[in-house]
Design a protein around this motif. Structure first.
Motif, PDB file in Angstrom:
ATOM      1  N   ASN A  78      -3.209 -91.312  42.639  1.00 43.63           N
ATOM      2  CA  ASN A  78      -2.567 -92.100  43.688  1.00 43.63           C
ATOM      3  C   ASN A  78      -2.452 -91.301  44.966  1.00 43.63           C
ATOM      4  O   ASN A  78      -2.319 -90.080  44.949  1.00 43.63           O
ATOM      5  CB  ASN A  78      -1.171 -92.530  43.243  1.00 43.63           C
ATOM      6  CG  ASN A  78      -1.239 -93.585  42.183  1.00 43.63           C
ATOM      7  OD1 ASN A  78      -2.156 -94.400  42.181  1.00 43.63           O
ATOM      8  ND2 ASN A  78      -0.293 -93.557  41.272  1.00 43.63           N
ATOM      9  N   ASN A  79      -2.484 -92.006  46.069  1.00 41.78           N
ATOM     10  CA  ASN A  79      -2.456 -91.375  47.377  1.00 41.78           C
ATOM     11  C   ASN A  79      -1.018 -91.307  47.877  1.00 41.78           C
ATOM     12  O   ASN A  79      -0.428 -92.331  48.222  1.00 41.78           O
ATOM     13  CB  ASN A  79      -3.323 -92.209  48.322  1.00 41.78           C
ATOM     14  CG  ASN A  79      -3.537 -91.538  49.632  1.00 41.78           C
ATOM     15  OD1 ASN A  79      -2.628 -90.906  50.156  1.00 41.78           O
ATOM     16  ND2 ASN A  79      -4.720 -91.656  50.162  1.00 41.78           N
ATOM     17  N   GLY A  80      -0.464 -90.091  47.888  1.00 40.88           N
ATOM     18  CA  GLY A  80       0.942 -89.944  48.251  1.00 40.88           C
ATOM     19  C   GLY A  80       1.240 -90.310  49.696  1.00 40.88           C
ATOM     20  O   GLY A  80       2.360 -90.688  50.035  1.00 40.88           O
ATOM     21  N   LEU A  81       0.210 -90.206  50.544  1.00 43.34           N
ATOM     22  CA  LEU A  81       0.429 -90.513  51.959  1.00 43.34           C
ATOM     23  C   LEU A  81       0.768 -91.987  52.152  1.00 43.34           C
ATOM     24  O   LEU A  81       1.489 -92.362  53.072  1.00 43.34           O
ATOM     25  CB  LEU A  81      -0.827 -90.150  52.750  1.00 43.34           C
ATOM     26  CG  LEU A  81      -0.723 -90.172  54.269  1.00 43.34           C
ATOM     27  CD1 LEU A  81       0.316 -89.185  54.737  1.00 43.34           C
ATOM     28  CD2 LEU A  81      -2.053 -89.844  54.894  1.00 43.34           C
ATOM     29  N   MET A 107      -0.123 -96.786  60.457  1.00 42.98           N
ATOM     30  CA  MET A 107      -1.581 -96.687  60.568  1.00 42.98           C
ATOM     31  C   MET A 107      -2.235 -97.959  60.066  1.00 42.98           C
ATOM     32  O   MET A 107      -3.218 -98.430  60.659  1.00 42.98           O
ATOM     33  CB  MET A 107      -2.079 -95.483  59.779  1.00 42.98           C
ATOM     34  CG  MET A 107      -1.732 -94.167  60.441  1.00 42.98           C
ATOM     35  SD  MET A 107      -2.406 -92.797  59.507  1.00 42.98           S
ATOM     36  CE  MET A 107      -1.095 -91.615  59.636  1.00 42.98           C
ATOM     37  N   ILE A 113      -4.704-100.425  61.993  1.00 45.21           N
ATOM     38  CA  ILE A 113      -6.047-100.838  61.557  1.00 45.21           C
ATOM     39  C   ILE A 113      -6.170-102.359  61.619  1.00 45.21           C
ATOM     40  O   ILE A 113      -7.195-102.892  62.053  1.00 45.21           O
ATOM     41  CB  ILE A 113      -6.328-100.314  60.132  1.00 45.21           C
ATOM     42  CG1 ILE A 113      -6.418 -98.788  60.146  1.00 45.21           C
ATOM     43  CG2 ILE A 113      -7.626-100.899  59.600  1.00 45.21           C
ATOM     44  CD1 ILE A 113      -6.519 -98.165  58.788  1.00 45.21           C
ATOM     45  N   TRP A 168      -6.665-103.316  65.096  1.00 43.03           N
ATOM     46  CA  TRP A 168      -8.027-102.956  65.480  1.00 43.03           C
ATOM     47  C   TRP A 168      -8.999-104.049  65.049  1.00 43.03           C
ATOM     48  O   TRP A 168      -9.819-104.549  65.840  1.00 43.03           O
ATOM     49  CB  TRP A 168      -8.367-101.608  64.839  1.00 43.03           C
ATOM     50  CG  TRP A 168      -9.688-101.028  65.223  1.00 43.03           C
ATOM     51  CD1 TRP A 168     -10.489-101.410  66.256  1.00 43.03           C
ATOM     52  CD2 TRP A 168     -10.343 -99.940  64.570  1.00 43.03           C
ATOM     53  NE1 TRP A 168     -11.603-100.622  66.293  1.00 43.03           N
ATOM     54  CE2 TRP A 168     -11.543 -99.711  65.278  1.00 43.03           C
ATOM     55  CE3 TRP A 168     -10.031 -99.130  63.485  1.00 43.03           C
ATOM     56  CZ2 TRP A 168     -12.433 -98.708  64.905  1.00 43.03           C
ATOM     57  CZ3 TRP A 168     -10.913 -98.131  63.119  1.00 43.03           C
ATOM     58  CH2 TRP A 168     -12.107 -97.923  63.823  1.00 43.03           C
TER      59      TRP A 168
END
Lengths: 213, 388
Positions: free
Chosen positions: A182-185, A194, A198, A201
């Motif tokens: 898993n991506n902790g960010l 972010m 996106i 965008w």
């Protein structure tokens, strides 16, 4: 007094334009703070959407009904009173029927009072429009807000915690066994910003007329 | 080399507008200008400085300066692997092992990063910028050798798209792209960017086969844990025979790179010097108020630990993200050094402060420049007024 049909094209526009070209988060850039705070998981994001929906549509109708009687100099105070009353109601309902989620949302339910979308819509729309369009505007804007919240929360929960509505999707597919992590960010608040960036965008790319100078 | 020129000239029409391979024109252009100085010249009018040292040559200088660190890093990877698993190996075996481990990281770095760059260049109809050549070379040097490649690929995609392309590509980015990769990895997969095992090849997977009592902790981790007595000798830290990110360990190799950068005028000596000065001052200040062994660590030793030297020489001096004014460079470097040591020593959650300090100061660089310029305007205005 002209009487539009309930879903005239004008009214329909009021309802649907906040979903895309007049989206409260990505175009009006309102309500960013709560989008950061409660989008780590899908469930609170959806509860938040419905809370805002309830508060915004009802306050819009109430203010629209009162609009001819509100002295302009104290209109903000009147608006705040209406919003605050609605928020307290929603808060109490959540505490009574969805205590766990209410705990997760903590102060953010109370902070709906300060959600710029609500004040913004009351000021910009309900003060000058009839109750029915005001109601549609409230529903439309809350839905536009909700769409962004749900998209952001979907990615944050899926990539950050590997679950959707608490169901361990990633584990069931078996991605952990081949070394996925898993991506902790994603769990950290900046990632919500972010992701919203996106989305903005992509939206501007598809609709170049939204790009400011 | 004449045949190469002839070959390029022969296939060139195909890549120009209307040609069959026009869709790859960005890629072709990148290769052509990489091999030869571009034939486009400034017009005869106007006072242009003409120099063979265009952006591509500048970037090549940085890569050449990075080579010593990379070569040493390769050897170091092999050295620690064989040490950890108690195997004997001669110099070439050691180097070859490290080479094979570092090569995939370099390949991933370039393939992913350049791939995204080319896609963006193509859709925006401009040429591929050479900025990524350096970034792609820096990335392998600042990650632990055990970083899974897919994580690296995601981090690079993130950094190139959100750290660089959204701002307009090379030259427009606010943050150093290579450090953005590292910061992404650090926050997204903290388990792979800190700890005792990721710095040694194979240690996370085969922890059971290690030599008894072997620890893969970096000197920085030892110091942060307060085990100042466990620090390797100064000589080892200077040469770089310590665990750490691939290219950051050897102060001597970095120093060799620094000389190349300074000699060719590519890197700013002001930033390097002031960053070391800032770090030293902060180290001394911490010594004054020391309450634990880490704070008592001699200030100069801090400059050998972790990525301080690497950050000062290769990261902080990035011409795009650093300050542009001469006075600004002093301020920028000094504050970076100051913050790096401050974060490193006082915040246990962030063992390596250099990365965060540089990224933080990257954000402030335009502000520093702005005030330096403003101050200069004020000064000259005042001088003009007193004279008049």
């Amino acid at each position: 007094m002209s009487s539009d049909p309930l879903f005239s094209s004008k009214n329909l526009k009021v309802l649907t334009s906040p979903l895309n070209e007049d989206n409260p988060i990505t175009v009006q850039v309102l309500g960013i703070c709560s989008a950061l705070a409660i989008t780590a998981k899908l469930e609170p994001a959806i509860v938040m959407t419905f809370s805002v929906l309830a508060v915004l549509s009802v306050s819009n109708v109430v203010i629209s009904l009162l609009r001819s009687y509100i002295p302009p100099r104290i209109r903000i105070i009147v608006q705040l009173t209406v919003i605050a009353a609605m928020v307290i109601l929603v808060d109490q309902v959540l505490k009574a029927f969805a205590y766990e989620v209410s705990k997760q949302l903590s102060v953010y339910v109370g902070l709906i009072i300060t959600n710029c979308i609500i004040m913004g819509r009351l000021e910009a729309f309900a003060m000058t429009n009839k109750p029915w369009p005001a109601f549609l505007d409230g529903v439309g804007n809350a839905a536009g807000y909700g769409i962004i919240l749900v998209i952001v929360a979907f990615f944050r929960e899926l990539l950050g915690a590997g679950t959707l509505f608490g169901y361990p999707v990633i584990e069931k597919i078996g991605l952990y066994n081949i070394g996925y992590e898993n991506n902790g960010l994603m769990i950290l608040p900046p990632m919500a910003l972010m992701l919203v960036g996106i989305i903005i965008w992509i939206q501007r790319k598809r609709k170049p007329e939204l790009i400011e100078d | 080399m004449k045949f190469l020129r002839n070959f390029i000239d022969k296939i060139k029409p195909g890549f120009q507008e209307g040609g069959k391979l026009y869709m790859f024109h960005s890629f072709f252009d990148a290769i052509e200008t990489f091999l030869y100085v571009p034939d486009t010249v400034t017009g005869p009018r106007g006072a242009h400085i003409r120099d063979a040292m265009d952006m591509k040559r500048t970037m090549m200088m940085v890569i050449i300066a990075l080579v010593p660190s990379l070569l040493f890093g390769m050897w170091n990877v092999g050295h620690w692997h064989f040490l950890a698993f108690g195997e004997d190996a001669d110099f070439w075996q050691t180097f070859w092992f490290g080479f094979l481990k570092v090569l995939p990281i370099i390949v991933v770095s370039y393939v992913v990063g350049l791939g995204i760059e080319i896609i963006f260049a193509q859709s925006r109809k401009h040429e591929v910028n050479e900025g990524y050549f350096v970034t792609g070379f820096l990335i392998p040097l600042i990650v632990p050798v055990d970083t899974p490649l897919w994580m690296l690929a995601i981090a690079i995609a993130f950094a190139v798209v959100l750290g660089k392309e959204v701002f307009g590509g090379t030259g427009m980015n606010i943050l150093n792209p290579a450090l953005t990769v590292r910061a992404f990895l650090f926050f997204a997969y903290p388990g792979w960017m800190s700890g005792d095992s990721v710095w040694i090849e194979g240690m996370t997977k085969n922890a059971g086969m290690l030599v008894d009592g072997f620890s893969g902790a970096t000197p920085l981790a030892e110091a942060a844990a307060g085990n100042v007595a466990n620090l390797p000798s100064i000589m080892d830290m200077l040469i770089g025979i310590v665990p750490g990110s691939i290219g950051e360990t050897s102060v001597i190799a970095i120093f060799a790179g620094a000389i190349i950068l300074l000699w060719t005028g590519v890197g700013s000596w002001k930033i390097m010097l002031s960053m070391f000065a800032g770090g030293l001052l902060m180290g001394l200040t911490l010594n004054l108020f020391a309450v634990n062994p880490y704070m008592e660590l001699p200030a100069w030793e801090h400059l050998l630990l972790g990525g301080f030297a690497f950050g000062a020489v290769f990261m902080a001096t990035d011409p795009v993200t650093a300050t542009q004014t001469e006075k600004g460079k002093w301020i920028y470097g000094f504050l970076t050094g100051l913050l790096a040591i401050l974060i490193r020593v006082l915040n246990p959650a962030y063992p390596e402060g250099v990365m965060l300090a540089i990224l933080f100061m990257n954000v402030f660089a335009p502000l520093i420049d702005h005030y330096v310029v403003e101050a200069n305007i004020k000064k000259r205005l005042k001088r003009a007024q007193t004279k008049g």
